[in-house]
Write an enzyme that holds these catalytic residues in place. Structure first.
Site, PDB file in Angstrom:
ATOM      1  N   LYS A  83     -10.515 -12.432   3.569  1.00 43.09           N
ATOM      2  CA  LYS A  83     -11.238 -12.508   4.844  1.00 43.09           C
ATOM      3  C   LYS A  83     -12.735 -12.346   4.593  1.00 43.09           C
ATOM      4  O   LYS A  83     -13.147 -11.483   3.811  1.00 43.09           O
ATOM      5  CB  LYS A  83     -10.754 -11.436   5.817  1.00 43.09           C
ATOM      6  CG  LYS A  83      -9.341 -11.659   6.313  1.00 43.09           C
ATOM      7  CD  LYS A  83      -9.004 -10.778   7.489  1.00 43.09           C
ATOM      8  CE  LYS A  83      -9.729 -11.189   8.743  1.00 43.09           C
ATOM      9  NZ  LYS A  83      -9.281 -10.427   9.938  1.00 43.09           N
ATOM     10  N   ARG A  99      -6.176  -9.148   2.174  1.00 44.09           N
ATOM     11  CA  ARG A  99      -5.022  -8.565   2.848  1.00 44.09           C
ATOM     12  C   ARG A  99      -3.763  -9.273   2.369  1.00 44.09           C
ATOM     13  O   ARG A  99      -3.813 -10.385   1.837  1.00 44.09           O
ATOM     14  CB  ARG A  99      -5.147  -8.672   4.364  1.00 44.09           C
ATOM     15  CG  ARG A  99      -4.981 -10.067   4.909  1.00 44.09           C
ATOM     16  CD  ARG A  99      -4.985 -10.068   6.425  1.00 44.09           C
ATOM     17  NE  ARG A  99      -4.961 -11.423   6.948  1.00 44.09           N
ATOM     18  CZ  ARG A  99      -5.234 -11.729   8.206  1.00 44.09           C
ATOM     19  NH1 ARG A  99      -5.557 -10.779   9.056  1.00 44.09           N
ATOM     20  NH2 ARG A  99      -5.202 -12.980   8.609  1.00 44.09           N
ATOM     21  N   GLY A 143      -8.274 -22.428  13.318  1.00 42.28           N
ATOM     22  CA  GLY A 143      -7.875 -22.523  11.921  1.00 42.28           C
ATOM     23  C   GLY A 143      -8.516 -21.372  11.175  1.00 42.28           C
ATOM     24  O   GLY A 143      -9.166 -20.505  11.764  1.00 42.28           O
ATOM     25  N   ASP A 174      -4.015  -9.584  12.330  1.00 38.20           N
ATOM     26  CA  ASP A 174      -5.354  -9.876  12.853  1.00 38.20           C
ATOM     27  C   ASP A 174      -5.905  -8.730  13.699  1.00 38.20           C
ATOM     28  O   ASP A 174      -5.948  -8.790  14.924  1.00 38.20           O
ATOM     29  CB  ASP A 174      -5.359 -11.181  13.644  1.00 38.20           C
ATOM     30  CG  ASP A 174      -5.523 -12.384  12.735  1.00 38.20           C
ATOM     31  OD1 ASP A 174      -5.605 -12.191  11.512  1.00 38.20           O
ATOM     32  OD2 ASP A 174      -5.572 -13.517  13.242  1.00 38.20           O
ATOM     33  N   GLY A 197     -18.509 -17.884   8.862  1.00 31.83           N
ATOM     34  CA  GLY A 197     -17.323 -17.617   8.057  1.00 31.83           C
ATOM     35  C   GLY A 197     -17.315 -16.257   7.391  1.00 31.83           C
ATOM     36  O   GLY A 197     -16.522 -16.014   6.478  1.00 31.83           O
ATOM     37  N   GLY A 251     -11.181 -19.900   9.938  1.00 29.66           N
ATOM     38  CA  GLY A 251     -12.621 -20.104  10.017  1.00 29.66           C
ATOM     39  C   GLY A 251     -13.420 -19.172   9.141  1.00 29.66           C
ATOM     40  O   GLY A 251     -14.595 -19.432   8.862  1.00 29.66           O
ATOM     41  N   ARG A 252     -12.812 -18.078   8.713  1.00 31.44           N
ATOM     42  CA  ARG A 252     -13.501 -17.157   7.805  1.00 31.44           C
ATOM     43  C   ARG A 252     -12.558 -16.562   6.761  1.00 31.44           C
ATOM     44  O   ARG A 252     -12.897 -15.605   6.080  1.00 31.44           O
ATOM     45  CB  ARG A 252     -14.183 -16.045   8.590  1.00 31.44           C
ATOM     46  CG  ARG A 252     -13.229 -15.142   9.370  1.00 31.44           C
ATOM     47  CD  ARG A 252     -13.971 -13.978   9.983  1.00 31.44           C
ATOM     48  NE  ARG A 252     -13.073 -13.132  10.767  1.00 31.44           N
ATOM     49  CZ  ARG A 252     -13.420 -11.966  11.278  1.00 31.44           C
ATOM     50  NH1 ARG A 252     -14.641 -11.498  11.078  1.00 31.44           N
ATOM     51  NH2 ARG A 252     -12.572 -11.249  11.991  1.00 31.44           N
ATOM     52  N   ARG A 288       1.464 -18.283  11.647  1.00 33.80           N
ATOM     53  CA  ARG A 288       1.265 -17.744  12.986  1.00 33.80           C
ATOM     54  C   ARG A 288       2.043 -18.579  14.001  1.00 33.80           C
ATOM     55  O   ARG A 288       2.415 -19.716  13.731  1.00 33.80           O
ATOM     56  CB  ARG A 288      -0.232 -17.802  13.339  1.00 33.80           C
ATOM     57  CG  ARG A 288      -1.152 -17.217  12.270  1.00 33.80           C
ATOM     58  CD  ARG A 288      -2.555 -17.841  12.365  1.00 33.80           C
ATOM     59  NE  ARG A 288      -3.417 -17.389  11.284  1.00 33.80           N
ATOM     60  CZ  ARG A 288      -4.225 -16.333  11.361  1.00 33.80           C
ATOM     61  NH1 ARG A 288      -4.303 -15.654  12.495  1.00 33.80           N
ATOM     62  NH2 ARG A 288      -4.961 -15.976  10.345  1.00 33.80           N
ATOM     63  N   ASP A 347      -2.480 -17.200  18.233  1.00 38.24           N
ATOM     64  CA  ASP A 347      -2.918 -17.392  16.850  1.00 38.24           C
ATOM     65  C   ASP A 347      -3.025 -16.071  16.104  1.00 38.24           C
ATOM     66  O   ASP A 347      -3.247 -16.064  14.893  1.00 38.24           O
ATOM     67  CB  ASP A 347      -4.262 -18.142  16.800  1.00 38.24           C
ATOM     68  CG  ASP A 347      -5.334 -17.464  17.624  1.00 38.24           C
ATOM     69  OD1 ASP A 347      -5.172 -17.393  18.856  1.00 38.24           O
ATOM     70  OD2 ASP A 347      -6.342 -16.999  17.052  1.00 38.24           O
TER      71      ASP A 347
END
Length: 471
Positions: free
Chosen positions: A107, A170, A84, A256, A120, A86-87, A177, A246
Site C-alpha cells: 500500500k 499487508r 481499482g 481496508d 497513489g 489506485g495506491r 473484493r 470495494d
C-alpha cells in the site's frame, strides 16, 4: 514453499503490471517476524533487511510482476465503476509448508492506471492506524487482513495538509473484493467474470467445486463468513466506517482500514467517518449494510444461480449473524445462550448506553467482578449512577451465570483512537516507542497487565471523534 504470481499470470487482463515507485529515504519501521514465518516468507528472505532491497529493485520476486487489480464498487450505495488499485499493488503470493497461500500487497506504492489523478501514496497516519488496527483485530479473534511490514520515509505527501509518506505490506488469503465480481458483471465482460470465478474456485474455494451448484456454494460460503465477521465486530464495539463493496473481502475478513474506531462511551448509532453524513455506516447499521453488500455481490452470481436460490442463500445471513452474535456476547458474560441469557445481555448493554459507560471497560469490569479480582478496584456497581437498577440486574445476572472465568473473552486493551493519535504524532517526530507499545498491547489484549495501564484507559474527553477516509 514458493513465491508465485498466480493472479498476474492467470488474470493478466483484469489489471496491469506496474513497478512500485519507492518513497524517498525509506526505512523499515516494523516487521512482523512471526507472521513471516507463519506464511512461509521466512524461507525466502534472510532477514527483515531483505525486504527493502526487494522493493527498491524492479526485478525481484516482489516487484517484477507487481499487479494493479481492476474492480468497481458501491460507495455509500452508489455504483462506481471507476475503481481499482489506485495506491496498492499485489506483489506476489507466498505458500507455507501446509500449502496455504497468502497474498502480499503493498500500500502506498505510487500511481497506477486506477489512481484517478491521485498520487497513489499513503501517509504515516493512515498506514500506522492500519498496521496496528489489523493486528489488533487478529489478536481479538476477529478475521482480518494482517500487517507484515511498515516503512517510513522522508517524503512529504499532501492530503488536507502536508504529511509524512509511508508504505506497508499487508497480507490476506487474497485481495478479491465484492467489487471485483460486481465490476465484470456490470461491465458485461462475461469471459473475464468467468475467468475470475475459475480463479476463485481453483485457489480459494476448492471445497465448492464438487457441489451440485459450485457458484451457489461459493455465495453461501461468503454469506456465512461475512455474517460471522460482522457478529464479532458488533461483539467488540468495532466500527469499520466505510463499508463500501470495494472494501468487502470474499473471505469474510476485515479489510481496508480507513476511519475505523472502537466505541468508547457506548452509543449504538456511533459514526466516526466525517464523510458519513447520513450515518449509513453507523455501528448499529453494520449488519444491515453487510447484507445489502451481499445482495449487491449476488447479482454477479445471477448467471449461475436462480433468483430463488440467491434469496434462499442470502436469508442465511440474518440467522447466522444473530446466532453468532448471541453466542459470542453471552460467552463474554458467562451466560447461557438461552432466552434468559440473551435478555440479561441486552439489559446490560441498555444500562451502559443509558449511562454512556465505556463499552470495552464495562465488559472487562464485569469479568473482573466474576473472577473476584476486584480487591484493588472499585466494585462494578460504583461505576453506575442508577445503582438500584444495576443491583436488580446484577442479582438476576449472578443467578444465571454458568461460567465465572470470562477474562479470556473480554479484552483489557483495544487500540483506542486517542492513543493511536498520540502514537501517530510521536511517530511523525521520529519516535516510534509509543507505537511499539500500542502494537505490543494489541498483540496481548487479554493480558491483565493492561488493566491499570494508561495506554488502555478511555480518553478523558468523551466527545466523539471524527475521522477522514484517508485515516
Amino acid at each position: 514453499m514458493t513465491i508465485t504470481h498466480n493472479y498476474a499470470d492467470s488474470l493478466s487482463s483484469l489489471g496491469q503490471v506496474i513497478t512500485p515507485t519507492p518513497l524517498k529515504e525509506m526505512q523499515l519501521a516494523f516487521f512482523n517476524a512471526s507472521l513471516a514465518q507463519e506464511i512461509g516468507l521466512d524461507k525466502h528472505i534472510d532477514s527483515s533487511e531483505t525486504l527493502l532491497p526487494w522493493l527498491l529493485s524492479p526485478v525481484t520476486p516482489f516487484t517484477k510482476k507487481a499487479f494493479a487489480q481492476k474492480y468497481g464498487g458501491h460507495q455509500f450505495g452508489q455504483w462506481n465503476p471507476e475503481l481499482g488499485d489506485g495506491r496498492g499493488l499485489l506483489l506476489c503470493e507466498v505458500a507455507n509448508s501446509h500449502g496455504e497461500t497468502t497474498d502480499l500487497h503493498l500500500k502506498g506504492a505510487g500511481p497506477t492506471p486506477y489512481s484517478r489523478h491521485a498520487d497513489g501514496r499513503a501517509v504515516l497516519r493512515s498506514t500506522l492506524r492500519e498496521y496496528i488496527g489489523s493486528e489488533a483485530l487478529h489478536y481479538l479473534g476477529i478475521p482480518s487482513s494482517r500487517s507484515l511490514a511498515m516503512f517510513t520515509s522522508g517524503e512529504t505527501v499532501y492530503r488536507e495538509q502536508p504529511e509524512m509518506g509511508a508504505m506497508m505490506i499487508r497480507t490476506a488469503p487474497s485481495h478479491l473484493r465484492f467489487g471485483h465480481f460486481e465490476y465484470f458483471y456490470h461491465a458485461r465482460q462475461t469471459d473475464r467474470l468467468d475467468a475470475l470465478f475459475d480463479f476463485a474456485f481453483t485457489h480459494h474455494f476448492q471445497q465448492c467445486k464438487s457441489a451440485y451448484n459450485p457458484h451457489k456454494a461459493m455465495l453461501k460460503a461468503i454469506v456465512l463468513r461475512t455474517a460471522r465477521m460482522i457478529a464479532l465486530w458488533q461483539t467488540h464495539g468495532f466500527v469499520h466506517g466505510v463499508m463500501n463493496t470495494d472494501n468487502m473481502s470474499i473471505h469474510g475478513i476485515t479489510f481496508d482500514y480507513g476511519p475505523y474506531a472502537f466505541i468508547d462511551n457506548y452509543k449504538a448509532n456511533a459514526v466516526f467517518n466525517h464523510s458519513d453524513y447520513s450515518g449509513r455506516y453507523a455501528f448499529n447499521q453494520q449488519p444491515g449494510i453487510a447484507l445489502w453488500n451481499l445482495n449487491a455481490l449476488a447479482h454477479a452470481f445471477s448467471p449461475f444461480v436462480s433468483i430463488e436460490e440467491i434469496k434462499e442463500t442470502l436469508s442465511l445471513f440474518e440467522t447466522t449473524f444473530i446466532s453468532q452474535y448471541q453466542k459470542a456476547m453471552t460467552e463474554r458474560m458467562g451466560l447461557p445462550a438461552t432466552q434468559e441469557g440473551v435478555g440479561l445481555m441486552q439489559g446490560f448493554i441498555a444500562m451502559i448506553e443509558d449511562e454512556q459507560q465505556d463499552y470495552t471497560l464495562s465488559f472487562r469490569r464485569l469479568a473482573l467482578s466474576l473472577s473476584q479480582q476486584t480487591q484493588s478496584q472499585l466494585p462494578i456497581r460504583d461505576f453506575f449512577v442508577n445503582r438500584e437498577k444495576f443491583d436488580s440486574w446484577y442479582t438476576a445476572y449472578q443467578g444465571a451465570v454458568v461460567n465465572r472465568d470470562t477474562l479470556a473473552f473480554n479484552p483489557s486493551f483495544i487500540p483506542r483512537t486517542h492513543i493511536l493519535q498520540q502514537a501517530i504524532e510521536r511517530a511523525e517526530n521520529g519516535d516510534l516507542t509509543l507505537a511499539q507499545q500500542v502494537l505490543k498491547a494489541s498483540s496481548t489484549p487479554y493480558n491483565a497487565q493492561w488493566d491499570n495501564d494508561d495506554i488502555a484507559m478511555p480518553p478523558k474527553n468523551s466527545n466523539q471523534v471524527s475521522l477522514s477516509c484517508s485515516s
